[in-house]
Design an enzyme around this catalytic site. Structure first.
Site, PDB file in Angstrom:
ATOM      1  N   ASN A   8      73.790 129.836 -34.872  1.00 47.37           N
ATOM      2  CA  ASN A   8      73.114 131.152 -34.675  1.00 47.37           C
ATOM      3  C   ASN A   8      73.580 131.892 -33.280  1.00 47.37           C
ATOM      4  O   ASN A   8      73.225 131.204 -32.367  1.00 47.37           O
ATOM      5  CB  ASN A   8      71.529 131.099 -34.638  1.00 47.37           C
ATOM      6  CG  ASN A   8      71.176 132.494 -34.227  1.00 47.37           C
ATOM      7  OD1 ASN A   8      71.787 133.472 -34.367  1.00 47.37           O
ATOM      8  ND2 ASN A   8      69.930 132.628 -33.797  1.00 47.37           N
ATOM      9  N   LYS A  10      73.621 134.766 -32.081  1.00 47.29           N
ATOM     10  CA  LYS A  10      72.741 135.688 -31.737  1.00 47.29           C
ATOM     11  C   LYS A  10      73.447 136.858 -31.241  1.00 47.29           C
ATOM     12  O   LYS A  10      74.468 137.064 -32.163  1.00 47.29           O
ATOM     13  CB  LYS A  10      71.959 135.326 -30.396  1.00 47.29           C
ATOM     14  CG  LYS A  10      71.172 133.757 -30.687  1.00 47.29           C
ATOM     15  CD  LYS A  10      70.383 133.448 -29.520  1.00 47.29           C
ATOM     16  CE  LYS A  10      69.795 132.217 -29.893  1.00 47.29           C
ATOM     17  NZ  LYS A  10      68.395 131.789 -29.224  1.00 47.29           N
ATOM     18  N   HIS A  91      63.837 135.188 -37.469  1.00 46.38           N
ATOM     19  CA  HIS A  91      63.992 134.469 -36.137  1.00 46.38           C
ATOM     20  C   HIS A  91      62.908 135.071 -34.988  1.00 46.38           C
ATOM     21  O   HIS A  91      62.522 135.977 -35.270  1.00 46.38           O
ATOM     22  CB  HIS A  91      65.566 135.011 -35.761  1.00 46.38           C
ATOM     23  CG  HIS A  91      65.713 133.607 -34.472  1.00 46.38           C
ATOM     24  ND1 HIS A  91      65.186 133.912 -33.110  1.00 46.38           N
ATOM     25  CD2 HIS A  91      66.399 132.483 -34.522  1.00 46.38           C
ATOM     26  CE1 HIS A  91      65.621 133.093 -32.471  1.00 46.38           C
ATOM     27  NE2 HIS A  91      66.465 132.269 -33.197  1.00 46.38           N
ATOM     28  N   GLU A  93      63.044 135.860 -31.936  1.00 47.19           N
ATOM     29  CA  GLU A  93      63.356 136.661 -31.133  1.00 47.19           C
ATOM     30  C   GLU A  93      63.191 138.142 -31.855  1.00 47.19           C
ATOM     31  O   GLU A  93      62.994 139.093 -31.452  1.00 47.19           O
ATOM     32  CB  GLU A  93      64.831 136.599 -30.889  1.00 47.19           C
ATOM     33  CG  GLU A  93      64.986 135.303 -29.735  1.00 47.19           C
ATOM     34  CD  GLU A  93      66.439 134.575 -29.492  1.00 47.19           C
ATOM     35  OE1 GLU A  93      67.270 135.183 -30.345  1.00 47.19           O
ATOM     36  OE2 GLU A  93      66.440 133.332 -29.131  1.00 47.19           O
ATOM     37  N   GLU A 161      61.008 126.315 -35.657  1.00 47.09           N
ATOM     38  CA  GLU A 161      61.490 126.643 -34.510  1.00 47.09           C
ATOM     39  C   GLU A 161      60.537 126.968 -33.608  1.00 47.09           C
ATOM     40  O   GLU A 161      59.922 128.033 -33.429  1.00 47.09           O
ATOM     41  CB  GLU A 161      62.612 127.696 -34.523  1.00 47.09           C
ATOM     42  CG  GLU A 161      64.012 127.441 -35.456  1.00 47.09           C
ATOM     43  CD  GLU A 161      65.018 128.364 -34.955  1.00 47.09           C
ATOM     44  OE1 GLU A 161      66.117 127.810 -34.392  1.00 47.09           O
ATOM     45  OE2 GLU A 161      65.026 129.779 -34.877  1.00 47.09           O
ATOM     46  N   GLY A 167      66.303 128.124 -26.712  1.00 40.99           N
ATOM     47  CA  GLY A 167      67.074 128.613 -25.361  1.00 40.99           C
ATOM     48  C   GLY A 167      66.770 127.822 -24.294  1.00 40.99           C
ATOM     49  O   GLY A 167      67.119 128.524 -23.081  1.00 40.99           O
ATOM     50  N   SER A 206      66.838 124.169 -28.847  1.00 44.47           N
ATOM     51  CA  SER A 206      67.629 123.342 -28.189  1.00 44.47           C
ATOM     52  C   SER A 206      68.037 122.147 -28.228  1.00 44.47           C
ATOM     53  O   SER A 206      68.386 121.154 -27.787  1.00 44.47           O
ATOM     54  CB  SER A 206      66.922 123.012 -26.814  1.00 44.47           C
ATOM     55  OG  SER A 206      66.456 124.315 -26.056  1.00 44.47           O
TER      56      SER A 206
END
Ligand code: PEP
Length: 248
Positions: A8, A10, A91, A93, A161, A167, A206
């Protein structure tokens, strides 16, 4: 079940990065027993597909409508037209920054399926939710409400996740990952019967070349969704290698 390793990118990726995408597709070819793909910004999909040939390229979102007055949005049909074969939906985010709700994610997943895109639906708890002992309820609630009725089939994967692991360099404990994946698997089987056994459940947060072997060897961890460590072929390759070993 073949492992599925998905990068991904991003909001990273310019035309100058096409060579790196080609390099990633080349290392993927060295691991033919592993399914892999790269989800990149929509602006690069067409050029990336031209550059890599058969290696699967995907997007990171897909609108729930096919076309119309939705300024700035991209539909599943458009992504397919650009050469994408898969998409990430929901996701964390986007759940946080675009306030995407489970109902939006479900509608987007239905649209992606209708367009013919393979789809990865993301679920995961925040740190506050985990520390309050609510991780299982939150994640199983997301699974229950984000998945379309016609979810079974190889068009769909899930990605667990934990938000606090994305991250941050902080990886979930293997026992916690195994417990969550087992609970998600049980929910999928309760809802879809034997078909629920076939939906791949990826771990994301991560994952890198140092921890992938342990994570990918856990029961019900059928692959990984990789952010930072998917940005270069050098970082992505050891994850593919770990997936190949754990899939043997
Ligand atoms: C992600 O973007 O889904 C992700 C897991 O990122 P990272 O690997 O950088 O934590």
């Amino acid at each position: 079940m073949r492992k599925f390793i998905v990068g991904n990118w991003k909001m990273n990726g310019m035309s100058s990065d096409l060579d790196e995408i080609v390099a990633i597709s080349a290392v993927a070819q060295l691991h033919p027993s592993v399914d892999s793909a790269l989800c990149i910004p929509a602006t690069l999909i067409d050029r990336a597909v031209t550059a890599v040939g058969a290696f699967p390229i995907g997007s990171q979102d897909c609108h729930m409508q096919r076309a119309g007055a939705h300024t700035g949005c991209v539909s599943g049909d458009m992504l397919l037209d650009a050469g994408a074969v898969l998409t990430i939906i929901g996701h964390s985010e986007r759940r946080a920054a675009q306030q995407e709700q489970d109902s939006d994610i479900r509608a987007k997943a239905e649209a992606a399926k209708a367009a013919g895109l393979k789809t990865i639906i993301c679920v995961g708890e925040t740190l506050d939710e985990r520390e309050a002992g609510k991780a299982l309820d939150i994640v199983l609630g997301q699974v229950a409400h984000s998945l379309p009725e016609a979810a079974a089939g190889d068009w769909l994967s899930l990605a667990y996740e934990p938000v606090w692991a994305i991250g941050t360099g902080r990886v979930a404990e293997p026992t916690d990952v195994a417990d969550m994946h087992a609970a998600i698997r049980a929910a999928l089987v309760a809802r879809f019967g034997a078909e629920g056994e076939k939906i791949r459940i990826l771990y994301g947060g991560s994952m890198n070349g140092d921890n992938a072997a342990v994570l990918l060897a856990l029961p019900n961890v059928d692959g990984g969704l990789i952010g930072g460590a998917s940005l270069t072929a050098a970082k992505f390759q050891p994850i593919l290698a770990a997936a190949q070993v754990s899939g043997e």
